[in-house]
Design a protein around this motif. Structure first.
Motif, mmCIF file in Angstrom:
data_model
loop_
_atom_site.group_PDB
_atom_site.id
_atom_site.type_symbol
_atom_site.label_atom_id
_atom_site.label_comp_id
_atom_site.label_asym_id
_atom_site.label_seq_id
_atom_site.Cartn_x
_atom_site.Cartn_y
_atom_site.Cartn_z
ATOM 1 N N GLY A 175 9.844 -8.258 1.068
ATOM 2 C CA GLY A 175 9.298 -7.416 2.345
ATOM 3 C C GLY A 175 9.253 -6.157 1.985
ATOM 4 N N TYR A 176 10.056 -5.546 1.107
ATOM 5 C CA TYR A 176 10.152 -4.268 0.638
ATOM 6 C C TYR A 176 8.642 -3.954 -0.121
ATOM 7 N N GLN A 177 8.582 -4.982 -1.127
ATOM 8 C CA GLN A 177 7.537 -5.018 -1.970
ATOM 9 C C GLN A 177 6.097 -5.201 -1.180
ATOM 10 N N VAL A 178 6.301 -5.894 -0.318
ATOM 11 C CA VAL A 178 4.853 -5.964 0.471
ATOM 12 C C VAL A 178 4.548 -4.613 1.216
ATOM 13 N N ALA A 179 5.657 -4.089 1.906
ATOM 14 C CA ALA A 179 5.298 -2.831 2.388
ATOM 15 C C ALA A 179 5.008 -1.708 1.508
ATOM 16 N N GLN A 180 5.545 -1.728 -0.052
ATOM 17 C CA GLN A 180 5.070 -0.798 -0.719
ATOM 18 C C GLN A 180 3.600 -0.961 -1.311
ATOM 19 N N LEU A 181 3.165 -2.233 -1.186
ATOM 20 C CA LEU A 181 1.704 -2.600 -1.876
ATOM 21 C C LEU A 181 0.895 -2.116 -0.763
ATOM 22 N N VAL A 182 1.176 -2.367 0.509
ATOM 23 C CA VAL A 182 0.206 -1.841 1.628
ATOM 24 C C VAL A 182 0.310 -0.364 1.528
ATOM 25 N N ALA A 183 1.369 0.335 1.480
ATOM 26 C CA ALA A 183 1.221 1.650 1.655
ATOM 27 C C ALA A 183 0.520 2.394 0.584
ATOM 28 N N LYS A 184 0.512 1.809 -0.783
ATOM 29 C CA LYS A 184 0.000 2.393 -1.867
ATOM 30 C C LYS A 184 -1.390 2.020 -2.099
ATOM 31 N N ALA A 185 -1.946 0.822 -1.397
ATOM 32 C CA ALA A 185 -3.273 0.541 -1.752
ATOM 33 C C ALA A 185 -4.265 1.275 -1.169
ATOM 34 N N GLU A 186 -5.343 1.452 -1.570
ATOM 35 C CA GLU A 186 -6.339 2.085 -1.329
ATOM 36 C C GLU A 186 -7.174 1.886 -0.082
ATOM 37 N N ASP A 187 -7.341 0.410 0.082
ATOM 38 C CA ASP A 187 -7.927 -0.244 0.791
ATOM 39 C C ASP A 187 -7.178 -1.449 1.431
ATOM 40 N N PRO A 188 -6.223 -1.260 1.893
ATOM 41 C CA PRO A 188 -5.175 -2.522 2.274
ATOM 42 C C PRO A 188 -5.857 -3.415 3.261
ATOM 43 N N PRO A 189 -5.486 -4.620 3.347
ATOM 44 C CA PRO A 189 -6.302 -5.585 4.203
ATOM 45 C C PRO A 189 -5.383 -5.616 5.401
ATOM 46 N N TYR A 190 -4.111 -5.053 5.187
ATOM 47 C CA TYR A 190 -3.169 -5.201 6.325
ATOM 48 C C TYR A 190 -2.829 -4.011 6.927
ATOM 49 N N ARG A 191 -2.230 -3.574 7.958
ATOM 50 C CA ARG A 191 -1.651 -2.535 8.580
ATOM 51 C C ARG A 191 -0.209 -2.936 9.164
ATOM 52 N N ILE A 192 0.630 -2.598 8.645
ATOM 53 C CA ILE A 192 1.912 -3.117 8.984
ATOM 54 C C ILE A 192 2.476 -2.437 10.253
ATOM 55 N N VAL A 193 2.814 -3.127 11.340
ATOM 56 C CA VAL A 193 3.154 -2.631 12.635
ATOM 57 C C VAL A 193 4.622 -2.974 13.023
ATOM 58 N N GLY A 194 5.262 -3.338 11.879
ATOM 59 C CA GLY A 194 6.862 -3.567 12.162
ATOM 60 C C GLY A 194 7.501 -4.881 11.095
ATOM 61 N N PHE A 195 8.695 -5.120 11.415
ATOM 62 C CA PHE A 195 9.489 -6.006 10.512
ATOM 63 C C PHE A 195 10.298 -6.998 11.420
ATOM 64 N N ILE A 196 10.289 -8.187 11.178
ATOM 65 C CA ILE A 196 11.392 -9.099 11.813
ATOM 66 C C ILE A 196 12.220 -9.562 10.839
ATOM 67 N N ASP A 197 13.592 -9.674 11.007
ATOM 68 C CA ASP A 197 14.444 -10.154 10.176
ATOM 69 C C ASP A 197 15.536 -11.006 10.914
ATOM 70 N N ASP A 198 16.035 -12.115 10.310
ATOM 71 C CA ASP A 198 16.859 -12.863 11.078
ATOM 72 C C ASP A 198 18.399 -12.188 10.988
ATOM 73 N N ASN A 199 18.678 -11.175 10.122
ATOM 74 C CA ASN A 199 19.967 -10.688 10.011
ATOM 75 C C ASN A 199 19.931 -9.551 11.188
ATOM 76 N N PRO A 200 20.807 -9.633 12.307
ATOM 77 C CA PRO A 200 20.874 -8.722 13.146
ATOM 78 C C PRO A 200 21.345 -7.121 12.731
ATOM 79 N N ASP A 201 22.007 -7.272 11.463
ATOM 80 C CA ASP A 201 22.659 -5.997 11.161
ATOM 81 C C ASP A 201 21.382 -5.164 10.337
ATOM 82 N N LYS A 202 20.324 -5.941 10.363
ATOM 83 C CA LYS A 202 18.949 -4.948 10.070
ATOM 84 C C LYS A 202 18.256 -4.393 11.064
ATOM 85 N N ARG A 203 18.686 -4.471 12.231
ATOM 86 C CA ARG A 203 17.946 -4.143 13.333
ATOM 87 C C ARG A 203 17.355 -2.552 13.545
#
Length: 624
Positions: A175-203
């Motif tokens: 997930g971290y790699q995906v976020a970095q790729l989207v942030a650095k891409a010149e014309d990213p196909p996606y705009r990240i609006v948040g993350f979901i994770d099953d570990n509640p400690d990462k809230r």
């Protein structure tokens, strides 16, 4: 409502972004000049801070003179050495680890000699200045670089209007790699609006400025709140059950599901935006992580002459590909289909000239020709994947199944033993367990013949048994997709029929591992996971196609089982050193008891029906 909630952080990002953009637009000369001035002034700031804290500026005139002289020399040496080492000439990106390391190197090179010289010249020079100024100056330099890097990271990149708002499921490394790729891409196909994770400690975790907004149970709610239209599943080893659950919820609520492929399909395990793809049925059936001990495999492959029979088939071709990566001294590919050999050579070597002696056109039914190949190349390892495998066809032509699967296998075994092959791996099938079909019975005989050679000559000759492989020629996926392309209907034998599935790379990885851990005469059975309903696979493919395709049930064919098994009633699997490989005992069969020239279909069927009575105390029913 969502836009109002996110407005304040948006304004903060705009102000920071404006500053970072202004810095970014500065010519390189002025950026470097600013950096030089700051690093020089860092010595001055360090001097003032140290003298204030340590001496409260209460120094004698000679002491002040020497401290100022020391700081001036450090200032000049910092600039000079920085230019000589090209630290200030664009050697590394500002704020990168490499650039910070070089700055630290420059400070250390300056600090020790300069401190020793000034300490030796006079007693009026405070020794604490030589000890404390360099690390304090370095701290000021690092602070500026951290600030610069933070500003650059916050610099807004243009996001196209067609960028799809996406929720990333998985706040781990992928997930971290995906976020970095989207942030650095010149014309990213996606705009990240948040993350979901099953570990509640990462809230409260934030990745590239995007917050983890809930667990998997809150997926749909969060997607609606954030306006997401796509869910990116960023878990490379997700289980089939998890993928099915996410897929069902996305489908029910109009969300597109995009997945990362398994690690084995990515170069070096690195995520790329191009690797993101639409969810498909293979993700449900073949995503288990396979732990392979490369040291064990390379011990018997690397530097050896390896021969693969049936190299033009799906399993043979993948085996050849994986063996090729392990660096054999020579890789011999044998098949009776010249077009299939052409395709494999093109895939492995980038050419299809078929003019090298490692491409062998031959039929395992022809013992003399086969023996000549073995005597010429003298392989050390043989993977025997050549076989006839289509169950209904062999029910109609059992004599052909006998000639290839039984006599052909016996020919390969005899040729291998004649030239001293060190290791032999026979590729079998789950249909050999409690066999009810011509395919299963002929493959079981091949297992027993392999066991005879292993036991009689004490050689690591063994068989590996597994079920259906996804995407192989003639497999259910290929058949179903072909039927969908023609507009249907899809034909399924029975609504309750189940089968085991595994991807071709998974199966071949485990075959190679089995070859490393197997002992003479073993039949090693690969863990195929949970059986899957064929009708579920058909329905999933219809859903993927977006078409209205009917499913017709045709009834079980002769020799076909409702549910395949990996072990017969007489077979009890025992564990091996690999968690996904079990071992079963199969009685050896003396080749002298195998008729080499059955003269009719009926004779072959009779031989197959009486096969269990060849060894005492066993009947066909007890085997089932």
């Amino acid at each position: 409502m969502v836009e109002k909630q996110s407005a304040p952080p948006g304004r903060s990002r705009i102000s920071h972004g404006a500053l970072s953009s202004a810095i970014y637009r500065l010519p390189a000369f002025w950026r470097r000049t600013t950096l030089i001035c700051w690093d020089g002034l860092s010595w001055v700031f360090a001097m003032l801070a140290f003298l204030l804290v340590r001496y409260d500026f209460d120094l004698s005139s000679p002491q002040w003179s020497w401290v100022i002289a020391y700081t001036a020399c450090a200032f000049l040496l910092q600039v000079a050495l920085g230019l000589v080492t090209q630290v200030y000439l664009g050697r590394n990106r500002i704020g990168s680890f490499a650039e910070a390391s070089w700055v630290g190197f420059v400070v250390v090179v300056i600090a020790f000699p300069l401190g020793l010289v000034f300490s030796a010249l006079t007693t009026n020079f405070p020794r604490g200045v030589a000890i404390m100024l360099p690390p304090m100056a370095l701290m000021f330099m690092a602070t500026a670089r951290w600030l610069f890097r933070s500003l650059m990271a916050s610099r807004p990149r243009p996001v196209g209007e067609d960028a799809t708002p996406a929720l990333v499921y998985g706040a781990g490394d992928a997930g971290y790699q995906v976020a970095q790729l989207v942030a650095k891409a010149e014309d990213p196909p996606y705009r990240i609006v948040g993350f979901i994770d099953d570990n509640p400690d990462k809230r409260n975790l934030r990745i590239e400025g995007h917050r983890v907004r809930g667990t998997g149970a809150e997926l749909v709610t969060v997607a609606r709140e954030r306006g997401a239209r796509t869910v990116i599943l960023a878990i490379t080893n997700a289980s089939a059950k998890l993928i099915q659950n996410i897929s069902d919820r996305c489908r029910d609520h109009g969300l597109e599901l995009v997945v990362l492929p398994p690690v084995r399909e990515m170069i070096g395990g690195q995520v790329t935006l191009g690797a993101l793809r639409q969810f498909n049925v293979a993700d449900l059936l073949g995503r288990r992580p396979i732990r392979t001990d490369l040291s064990e495999i390379s011990d018997y492959i690397t530097g050896k002459v390896v021969l693969v029979t049936g190299a033009g088939g799906s399993i043979g071709a993948e085996l050849a590909s994986q063996v090729h990566k392990l660096g054999p001294a020579k890789l011999l590919l044998l098949d009776r289909d010249e077009s299939a050999l052409h395709g494999v050579q093109l895939e492995l070597y980038g050419n299809g000239l078929l003019d090298t002696d490692d491409m062998v056109l031959g039929d395992i039914r022809d013992y003399e020709a086969l023996l000549a190949v073995f005597e010429r190349h003298r392989p050390d390892v043989v993977f025997h994947a050549a076989a006839l495998k289509h169950l209904p066809m062999l029910e109609r032509f059992p004599l052909e199944g006998w000639k290839t699967n039984v006599l052909g296998s016996l020919n390969v075994l005899r040729a291998a033993h004649a030239v001293g092959v060190q290791r032999f791996v026979n590729i079998s099938t789950d249909k050999a367990a409690a066999a009810t079909s011509v395919l299963g019975r002929t493959k079981r005989l091949a297992e027993r013949l392999t066991a005879w050679f292993a036991n009689n000559y004490d050689l690591p000759y063994l068989s590996v048994r597994f079920g259906n492989v996804l995407g192989s020629r003639g497999s259910v996926l290929v058949a179903f997709r072909a039927q969908i392309d023609k507009g249907g209907p899809i034909t399924v034998t029975h609504p309750d029929v189940t089968r085991y599935f595994m991807t071709i790379p998974e199966a071949c990885e485990l075959v190679l591992q089995a070859g490393a851990i197997g002992t003479p005469g073993d039949v090693l059975v690969l863990d195929m996971g949970e059986p899957v309903k064929i009708v579920d696979v058909a329905e999933r493919l219809v859903e993927e196609s977006g078409q209205d395709i009917e499913i017709h049930f045709t009834g079980l064919r002769p020799g076909e089982k409702m549910h395949e098994v990996l072990f017969s009633n007489l077979e009890e699997g025992s564990t091996t050193s690999h968690p996904l490989i079990s071992e079963v005992y199969v009685p050896a069969l003396d080749p002298d008891l195998v008729p080499e020239h059955p003269d009719s279909r009926d004779v072959v069927l009779e031989l197959l029906d009486t096969e269990p009575t060849i060894y005492p105390g066993t009947t066909l029913e007890t085997l089932r």
